[in-house]
Scaffold this active site. Structure first.
Site, PDB file in Angstrom:
ATOM      1  CE  LYS A  37      -0.657   0.562   5.041  1.00 57.25           C
ATOM      2  NZ  LYS A  37      -1.664   0.596   5.931  1.00 57.25           N
ATOM      3  N   GLY A 148       4.536  -5.954   8.545  1.00 51.57           N
ATOM      4  CA  GLY A 148       5.608  -5.371   9.407  1.00 51.57           C
ATOM      5  C   GLY A 148       5.196  -4.765  10.600  1.00 51.57           C
ATOM      6  N   GLY A 186      16.195   7.066  23.801  1.00 55.52           N
ATOM      7  CA  GLY A 186      16.339   5.422  23.706  1.00 55.52           C
ATOM      8  C   GLY A 186      17.573   5.287  23.163  1.00 55.52           C
ATOM      9  CG  HIS A 470      49.223 -11.571   7.098  1.00 56.78           C
ATOM     10  ND1 HIS A 470      48.863 -11.042   8.243  1.00 56.78           N
ATOM     11  CD2 HIS A 470      50.518 -10.809   6.638  1.00 56.78           C
ATOM     12  CE1 HIS A 470      49.985 -10.119   8.582  1.00 56.78           C
ATOM     13  NE2 HIS A 470      50.715 -10.082   7.569  1.00 56.78           N
TER      14      HIS A 470
HETATM   15  P1  FAD Z   1       8.286  -3.982   6.835  1.00 56.76           P
HETATM   16  O1  FAD Z   1       9.354  -3.703   5.966  1.00 56.76           O
HETATM   17  O2  FAD Z   1       7.496  -3.083   7.563  1.00 56.76           O
HETATM   18  O3  FAD Z   1       6.950  -4.272   5.340  1.00 56.76           O
HETATM   19  C1  FAD Z   1       5.601  -4.267   5.611  1.00 56.76           C
HETATM   20  C2  FAD Z   1       4.865  -3.568   4.464  1.00 56.76           C
HETATM   21  O4  FAD Z   1       3.474  -4.050   4.654  1.00 56.76           O
HETATM   22  C3  FAD Z   1       5.008  -2.179   4.275  1.00 56.76           C
HETATM   23  O5  FAD Z   1       5.524  -1.607   3.140  1.00 56.76           O
HETATM   24  C4  FAD Z   1       3.422  -1.693   4.627  1.00 56.76           C
HETATM   25  O6  FAD Z   1       3.184  -0.552   3.649  1.00 56.76           O
HETATM   26  C5  FAD Z   1       2.796  -2.840   4.012  1.00 56.76           C
HETATM   27  N1  FAD Z   1       1.423  -2.976   4.488  1.00 56.76           N
HETATM   28  C6  FAD Z   1       1.164  -2.953   5.634  1.00 56.76           C
HETATM   29  N2  FAD Z   1      -0.193  -3.139   5.893  1.00 56.76           N
HETATM   30  C7  FAD Z   1      -0.710  -3.225   4.706  1.00 56.76           C
HETATM   31  C8  FAD Z   1      -1.933  -3.686   4.131  1.00 56.76           C
HETATM   32  N3  FAD Z   1      -3.098  -3.797   4.948  1.00 56.76           N
HETATM   33  N4  FAD Z   1      -1.891  -3.759   2.751  1.00 56.76           N
HETATM   34  C9  FAD Z   1      -1.023  -3.575   1.933  1.00 56.76           C
HETATM   35  N5  FAD Z   1       0.389  -3.568   2.321  1.00 56.76           N
HETATM   36  C10 FAD Z   1       0.265  -3.084   3.729  1.00 56.76           C
HETATM   37  N6  FAD Z   1      16.743  -4.158   9.802  1.00 56.76           N
HETATM   38  C11 FAD Z   1      17.917  -4.799   9.564  1.00 56.76           C
HETATM   39  O7  FAD Z   1      17.889  -6.134   9.323  1.00 56.76           O
HETATM   40  N7  FAD Z   1      19.097  -3.973   9.247  1.00 56.76           N
HETATM   41  C12 FAD Z   1      19.095  -2.801   9.436  1.00 56.76           C
HETATM   42  O8  FAD Z   1      20.105  -1.979   9.310  1.00 56.76           O
HETATM   43  C13 FAD Z   1      17.815  -2.130   9.887  1.00 56.76           C
HETATM   44  N8  FAD Z   1      17.954  -0.730   9.890  1.00 56.76           N
HETATM   45  C14 FAD Z   1      16.549  -0.229  10.157  1.00 56.76           C
HETATM   46  C15 FAD Z   1      16.570   1.149  10.418  1.00 56.76           C
HETATM   47  C16 FAD Z   1      15.653   1.844  10.864  1.00 56.76           C
HETATM   48  C17 FAD Z   1      15.534   3.467  10.843  1.00 56.76           C
HETATM   49  C18 FAD Z   1      14.139   1.264  11.076  1.00 56.76           C
HETATM   50  C19 FAD Z   1      12.971   1.762  11.306  1.00 56.76           C
HETATM   51  C20 FAD Z   1      14.048  -0.254  10.799  1.00 56.76           C
HETATM   52  C21 FAD Z   1      15.466  -0.970  10.299  1.00 56.76           C
HETATM   53  N9  FAD Z   1      15.528  -2.205  10.521  1.00 56.76           N
HETATM   54  C22 FAD Z   1      16.837  -2.956   9.877  1.00 56.76           C
HETATM   55  C23 FAD Z   1      14.179  -3.068  10.428  1.00 56.76           C
HETATM   56  C24 FAD Z   1      13.644  -3.677   9.327  1.00 56.76           C
HETATM   57  O9  FAD Z   1      13.410  -2.524   8.575  1.00 56.76           O
HETATM   58  C25 FAD Z   1      12.449  -4.467   9.496  1.00 56.76           C
HETATM   59  O10 FAD Z   1      12.748  -5.377  10.396  1.00 56.76           O
HETATM   60  C26 FAD Z   1      12.017  -5.124   8.291  1.00 56.76           C
HETATM   61  O11 FAD Z   1      11.610  -3.958   7.354  1.00 56.76           O
HETATM   62  C27 FAD Z   1      10.785  -6.090   8.389  1.00 56.76           C
HETATM   63  O12 FAD Z   1      10.242  -6.517   7.273  1.00 56.76           O
HETATM   64  P2  FAD Z   1       8.787  -6.829   7.043  1.00 56.76           P
HETATM   65  O13 FAD Z   1       8.748  -7.285   5.738  1.00 56.76           O
HETATM   66  O14 FAD Z   1       8.318  -7.794   8.269  1.00 56.76           O
HETATM   67  O15 FAD Z   1       7.962  -5.427   7.289  1.00 56.76           O
HETATM   68  P1  NAI Z   2      15.210  -0.751  20.790  1.00 54.54           P
HETATM   69  O1  NAI Z   2      14.218  -1.733  21.136  1.00 54.54           O
HETATM   70  O2  NAI Z   2      16.348  -1.213  19.954  1.00 54.54           O
HETATM   71  O3  NAI Z   2      15.673   0.446  21.605  1.00 54.54           O
HETATM   72  C1  NAI Z   2      14.702   1.174  22.389  1.00 54.54           C
HETATM   73  C2  NAI Z   2      15.723   1.724  23.704  1.00 54.54           C
HETATM   74  O4  NAI Z   2      14.723   2.666  24.179  1.00 54.54           O
HETATM   75  C3  NAI Z   2      15.768   0.645  24.638  1.00 54.54           C
HETATM   76  O5  NAI Z   2      17.151   0.560  25.053  1.00 54.54           O
HETATM   77  C4  NAI Z   2      14.752   1.059  25.895  1.00 54.54           C
HETATM   78  O6  NAI Z   2      15.244   0.576  27.187  1.00 54.54           O
HETATM   79  C5  NAI Z   2      14.679   2.495  25.613  1.00 54.54           C
HETATM   80  N1  NAI Z   2      13.786   2.993  26.318  1.00 54.54           N
HETATM   81  C6  NAI Z   2      12.441   3.065  26.176  1.00 54.54           C
HETATM   82  N2  NAI Z   2      11.723   3.739  26.644  1.00 54.54           N
HETATM   83  C7  NAI Z   2      12.294   4.579  27.331  1.00 54.54           C
HETATM   84  C8  NAI Z   2      12.120   6.069  27.848  1.00 54.54           C
HETATM   85  N3  NAI Z   2      10.923   6.366  28.569  1.00 54.54           N
HETATM   86  N4  NAI Z   2      13.149   6.501  28.096  1.00 54.54           N
HETATM   87  C9  NAI Z   2      14.260   6.326  27.832  1.00 54.54           C
HETATM   88  N5  NAI Z   2      14.485   5.101  27.320  1.00 54.54           N
HETATM   89  C10 NAI Z   2      13.566   4.363  26.948  1.00 54.54           C
HETATM   90  O7  NAI Z   2      14.354   0.146  19.613  1.00 54.54           O
HETATM   91  P2  NAI Z   2      14.426   1.053  18.503  1.00 54.54           P
HETATM   92  O8  NAI Z   2      15.987   1.548  18.636  1.00 54.54           O
HETATM   93  O9  NAI Z   2      13.586   1.874  18.284  1.00 54.54           O
HETATM   94  O10 NAI Z   2      14.618   0.182  17.236  1.00 54.54           O
HETATM   95  C11 NAI Z   2      13.566  -0.814  16.846  1.00 54.54           C
HETATM   96  C12 NAI Z   2      14.008  -1.804  16.130  1.00 54.54           C
HETATM   97  O11 NAI Z   2      14.378  -1.625  14.758  1.00 54.54           O
HETATM   98  C13 NAI Z   2      15.071  -2.482  16.730  1.00 54.54           C
HETATM   99  O12 NAI Z   2      14.954  -3.454  17.686  1.00 54.54           O
HETATM  100  C14 NAI Z   2      15.699  -3.226  15.494  1.00 54.54           C
HETATM  101  O13 NAI Z   2      14.960  -4.697  15.410  1.00 54.54           O
HETATM  102  C15 NAI Z   2      15.238  -2.308  14.401  1.00 54.54           C
HETATM  103  N6  NAI Z   2      16.377  -1.936  13.673  1.00 54.54           N
HETATM  104  C16 NAI Z   2      17.564  -2.423  13.348  1.00 54.54           C
HETATM  105  C17 NAI Z   2      18.813  -1.843  12.777  1.00 54.54           C
HETATM  106  C18 NAI Z   2      19.938  -2.728  12.577  1.00 54.54           C
HETATM  107  O14 NAI Z   2      19.984  -3.879  12.332  1.00 54.54           O
HETATM  108  N7  NAI Z   2      20.870  -1.976  12.253  1.00 54.54           N
HETATM  109  C19 NAI Z   2      18.800  -0.475  12.803  1.00 54.54           C
HETATM  110  C20 NAI Z   2      17.582   0.291  13.181  1.00 54.54           C
HETATM  111  C21 NAI Z   2      16.563  -0.519  13.737  1.00 54.54           C
END
Ligand code: FAD
Ligand code: NAI
Length: 491
Positions: A37, A148, A186, A470
């Site tokens: 979507k 997601g 956080g 190495h």
């Molecule tokens: P999503 O990627 O959330 O995809 C779900 C999709 O479903 C969305 O596009 C949404 O529009 C669609 N959808 C929802 N409801 C409907 C509906 N009813 N009809 C049609 N479509 C719908 N993970 C990593 O492994 N490495 C990273 O470096 C990393 N960096 C991140 C950085 C940030 C800032 C954030 C926020 C997340 C990051 N993540 C990272 C986490 C990663 O983005 C998610 O774990 C991953 O996208 C999950 O995939 P998914 O397919 O489950 O869901």
């Molecule tokens: P997170 O769960 O990793 O971290 C949230 C942090 O906020 C925790 O340490 C928690 O103790 C703290 N917190 C919660 N409430 C608070 C409060 N009131 N005051 C102060 N601290 C508080 O969640 P985050 O960073 O938002 O990321 C969400 C998810 O996105 C991650 O868990 C990860 O799965 C995914 N992600 C993965 C990345 C990667 O793989 N490189 C990059 C970015 C996101």
């Protein structure tokens, strides 16, 4: 494409879980459609997550390095300045080219891409509100929910995200100017990655974290401590054991109210850090920020899906309940990725996408949840897989530790990039690798070797007796393995 069901497999959501499931399904000969979507494929990860954040991390690192680190390497540059709008444009270009790439893959594999929002009408029928207007209904034998997650709002509605002054990760990926002062609520992965980006670009960043350590769930405590030290050296400030209570915008500034995690000491964090003015019984700091990033986690997203019509159940955290074959309470509907149990990671969602389709097609599929790596893409990177030392202690498992510092690795020294270490945890009796934790250059690439080792049930000695080229950083990995049961050569 105009949907022409009925389909063997209908995937709801085109993120890393959904699009990979769709391609795999089509490759295995299932007639497949994917409903998305947002108007672009790739989900959170490609559009507002993994990809744009890594673009900003990479380019902000290059900027910071050029400005502060080239001279000692014998490279004199002058007039280095930030062109933020170009940096944001470069990020957007990476996103667009990758999301378009998935559309191409859909075409190549003959996956029907339905642009719109899906909602169950019955267990086998889904209504789609099309982005171009109008509605259609699609029928499918198997359905996969891959919708997601979304940003978790601040508990109790005490902080309202406006994506300008008070931003989620989405706003933090698109700030049009570098904030003077930024407070990050956080100290999990998002907070540390995005905090690093804006700190490198010139913001004064303070991370407020409820727990006593940074890095979020699953990080080894020793690594977390080292990580915090290195980030502090780069200029990030930390307030640990501190709970944020609220944040409010006034005259273009945001003031953040916090309390000690024990709940006995309330303060207002403001960027000038003017100290405690003793408003008994609370100690109150006046501290303001130009931008506040709320990064306190994400939550599963099922809004508008009308799961009741399909008989699909959620748990009390809003996650879709599944069995070990990804089947929901309606057996022909499976669920993968962030919207169900497990770590919210793109590669976890992808693995589940493939396995769920294999279950449909072959009756079996495989994801090893003990071997899912985590990577934080800061500099240095932090990466891990398997158990932490605190996990092993809590479980009463006897283990050996092998550690090797990058300061003793020739390539890291040569690169003038030698902070951090590799840490192996192996079962005492068998030497089987239980966990590997790396903080250091290229940790995110190096961890794959540990994932493979765990997947194959390797021992530390297996790694230590394997030739590593190495001079490479991966020799630190080999020597940490060696240190687990014997002594490393270079330290
Ligand atoms: P999503 O990627 O959330 O995809 C779900 C999709 O479903 C969305 O596009 C949404 O529009 C669609 N959808 C929802 N409801 C409907 C509906 N009813 N009809 C049609 N479509 C719908 N993970 C990593 O492994 N490495 C990273 O470096 C990393 N960096 C991140 C950085 C940030 C800032 C954030 C926020 C997340 C990051 N993540 C990272 C986490 C990663 O983005 C998610 O774990 C991953 O996208 C999950 O995939 P998914 O397919 O489950 O869901
Ligand atoms: P997170 O769960 O990793 O971290 C949230 C942090 O906020 C925790 O340490 C928690 O103790 C703290 N917190 C919660 N409430 C608070 C409060 N009131 N005051 C102060 N601290 C508080 O969640 P985050 O960073 O938002 O990321 C969400 C998810 O996105 C991650 O868990 C990860 O799965 C995914 N992600 C993965 C990345 C990667 O793989 N490189 C990059 C970015 C996101």
């Amino acid at each position: 494409a105009t949907p022409s069901g009925p389909y063997d497999a209908l995937i709801i959501g085109g993120g890393p879980g959904g699009y990979v499931a769709a391609i795999k399904a089509a490759q295995l000969g299932l007639k497949t459609a994917c409903v998305e979507k947002r108007g672009a494929l790739g989900g959170t990860c490609l559009n507002v997550g993994c990809i744009p954040s890594k673009a900003m991390l990479n380019n902000s690192h290059l900027y910071h390095q050029t400005k502060h680190d080239l001279q000692r390497r014998g490279i004199d540059v002058s007039g280095v300045s930030l062109n933020l709008s170009q940096m944001l444009k470069a990020k957007d270009q990476s996103v667009t080219s990758l999301t378009k790439g998935i559309e191409m893959l859909f075409k190549q594999n003959k996956v029907d891409y339905i642009k719109g929002a899906a909602s169950f009408v019955s267990p086998n029928r889904v209504a789609v509100k099309l982005l171009d207007g109008g509605e259609t209904e699609v029928e499918a034998t198997n359905i996969i929910i891959a919708t997601g997650s979304e940003v978790a709002p601040f508990p109790g509605g005490a902080i309202e995200i406006d994506e300008k002054r008070i931003v989620s990760s989405t706003g933090a990926l698109d700030l049009q100017e570098v904030p003077g002062k930024m407070v990050v609520i956080g100290g999990g992965i998002i907070g540390l990655e995005m905090g690093s980006v804006w700190s490198r670009l010139g913001a004064e960043v303070t991370v407020v974290e409820f727990l006593g350590g940074i890095g979020g769930a699953g990080i080894d405590e020793e690594v977390a401590k080292q990580f915090q030290k290195l980030l502090a050296k780069q200029g990030l400030k930390f307030k640990l054991n501190t709970k944020v209570l609220s944040a409010e915008t006034q005259d273009g500034k945001v003031s953040v109210k916090t309390q000690s995690a024990k709940g006995d000491n309330e303060e207002t964090v403001s960027a000038n850090g003017s100290g405690c003015d003793h408003q008994m019984p609370y100690c109150s700091f006046k501290l303001e920020a130009d931008v506040v990033l709320v990064s306190v986690g994400r939550r599963p997203y099922t809004e508008g899906l009308n799961l009741e019509a399909a008989g699909v159940q959620l748990d009390n955290k809003g996650r879709v309940v599944i069995d070990d074959q990804f089947a929901t309470s309606a057996k022909h509907i499976r669920c993968i990725g962030d919207v169900t149990f497990g770590p919210m990671l793109a590669h976890k969602a992808e693995e589940e996408g493939i396995a769920a389709i294999e279950h449909i097609k072959h009756g079996h599929g495989h994801v090893n949840y003990n071997a899912i790596p985590s990577v934080v893409y800061t500099h240095p990177e932090v990466a891990w897989v398997g158990k932490t030392e605190q996990d092993l202690k809590a479980a009463g498992v006897k283990y050996n530790i092998g550690k090797f510092p990058f300061a003793a690795n020739s390539r890291a020294k040569t690169n003038l990039d030698s902070e951090g270490f590799v840490k192996f945890l192996s079962e005492k009796e068998t030497d089987r690798i239980l966990g590997v934790h790396i903080i250091g250059p290229n940790a995110g690439e190096m961890i794959s070797e540990a994932v493979l080792a765990i997947e194959y049930g390797a021992s530390s000695e297996d790694i230590a007796r394997t030739t590593h080229a190495h001079p490479t950083l991966s020799e630190a990995f080999k020597e940490a393995a060696m240190a687990t049961y014997s002594k490393p050569i270079h330290f």
